[in-house]
Design an enzyme around this catalytic site. Structure first.
Site, PDB file in Angstrom:
ATOM      1  N   ASN A 201       0.920  -1.400   0.140  1.00 46.75           N
ATOM      2  CA  ASN A 201       0.043   0.085  -0.029  1.00 46.75           C
ATOM      3  C   ASN A 201       0.965   1.278   0.043  1.00 46.75           C
ATOM      4  OD1 ASN A 201      -1.760   2.203   0.743  1.00 46.75           O
ATOM      5  ND2 ASN A 201      -2.778   1.167   2.200  1.00 46.75           N
TER       6      ASN A 201
ATOM      7  N   TYR B 110     -11.348  14.156  -5.329  1.00 48.92           N
ATOM      8  CA  TYR B 110     -10.202  13.355  -6.569  1.00 48.92           C
ATOM      9  C   TYR B 110      -9.725  14.811  -7.283  1.00 48.92           C
ATOM     10  CZ  TYR B 110      -8.844  11.559 -10.599  1.00 48.92           C
ATOM     11  OH  TYR B 110      -8.055  11.303 -11.999  1.00 48.92           O
TER      12      TYR B 110
ATOM     13  N   ASN C 239       1.896   6.061 -10.481  1.00 50.20           N
ATOM     14  CA  ASN C 239       0.441   5.713 -11.107  1.00 50.20           C
ATOM     15  C   ASN C 239      -0.816   5.342 -10.205  1.00 50.20           C
ATOM     16  OD1 ASN C 239      -1.299   4.977 -13.526  1.00 50.20           O
ATOM     17  ND2 ASN C 239      -1.268   3.103 -12.180  1.00 50.20           N
TER      18      ASN C 239
END
Length: 271
Positions: free
Chosen positions: A67, A160, A94
């Site tokens: 993670n 986001y 990414n």
């Protein structure tokens, strides 16, 4: 001659979608690639990516679980990569998530998870690999940003959008600090691409058509196009490019609202 021959690359969130496409392009250009995946549930997908590389290319490859929003796991991941492939010379950040929720429904947990994956991971992984890059006076850090780094692309993902804007600014700040050591730090900004992350969203034919129509190129982007951009920024051809956000969006972020958008607003005002 392959542009990235024997370079060691680490790609986070690489078990599918854009990450897997980036891995494939790096391997095609001769890089040795570490494929990061987050949890045991994604291991099978990561193994399929690894198997494909081993079938089609002759380099050294590995999968590594971590993670990347947790420091101890990042340290362990990079230690494994260094032991197996060597010091990381190309880092592609990414890993990313985009939970679709309007602002009033965004919980603290959603907010924290979004920033942990989309921003903190860039900080942790870049900080971990930078000392070796500084020592070698060579390195490429490439962050996968978004059209949302520049524009409010949707009213239902404020967490986001703000996280991708933060990733953009972090890219520029790192470019200034690390550039003196011959380390290039750049970002790539995809528009909407038909990957697992967007598949449910794009399943509605009307939404898909609107996404296509809104783009000046009248098409969605592809995963390979993002991989191509990453390869360019990782190559010697981009040695003097630093702190740049390379938009791979068909021109979406350079246009204002489409005339039909205004027409729709006028129609709604009259009803």
């Amino acid at each position: 001659m392959k542009r990235l021959e024997n370079r060691v690359a680490l790609v986070t969130g690489a078990s599918r979608g854009i990450g897997a496409a980036i891995v494939e392009r790096l391997a095609e250009e001769g890089a040795y690639v570490a494929i990061n995946y987050k949890s045991p549930e994604q291991k099978e997908e990561a193994e399929k990516v690894l198997s494909s590389l081993q079938t089609h290319f002759s380099g050294k490859y590995m999968i590594v679980e971590a993670n990347v929003g947790v420091k101890d796991e990042v340290d362990r991941m990079v230690n494994e990569v260094e032991k197996t492939l060597g010091p990381v010379e190309i880092l592609v950040n990414n890993a990313g998530i985009a939970p679709f929720q309007p602002f009033l429904n965004v919980t603290e947990d959603i907010w924290d998870a979004t920033y942990q994956t989309n921003v903190k991971s860039i900080f942790l992984t870049s900080q971990r690999v930078a000392p070796q890059m500084i020592q070698k006076r060579y390195g490429k850090i490439i962050n996968i940003a978004s059209t949302a780094s520049l524009l409010v692309t949707s009213p239902i993902v404020p967490h986001y959008i703000s996280s991708k804007a933060a990733a953009h600014q972090l890219t520029k700040a790192l470019a200034i600090e690390l550039g003196q050591y011959n380390i290039n730090v750049n970002a790539v900004g995809p528009s909407t691409i038909d990957t697992e992350m967007c598949r449910e969203y794009l399943a509605d034919p009307a939404i898909r058509e609107k996404e296509i129509e809104a783009n000046p190129m009248k098409r969605l982007g592809t995963e390979k196009q993002i991989g191509d951009a990453v390869v360019f920024l990782a190559s010697e051809e981009a040695m003097q490019i630093n702190g740049h956000l390379l938009m791979v969006d068909g021109g979406l972020t350079v246009k204002a609202a489409q005339p039909e958008d205004h027409m729709q607003q006028e129609r709604e005002a009259l009803t």
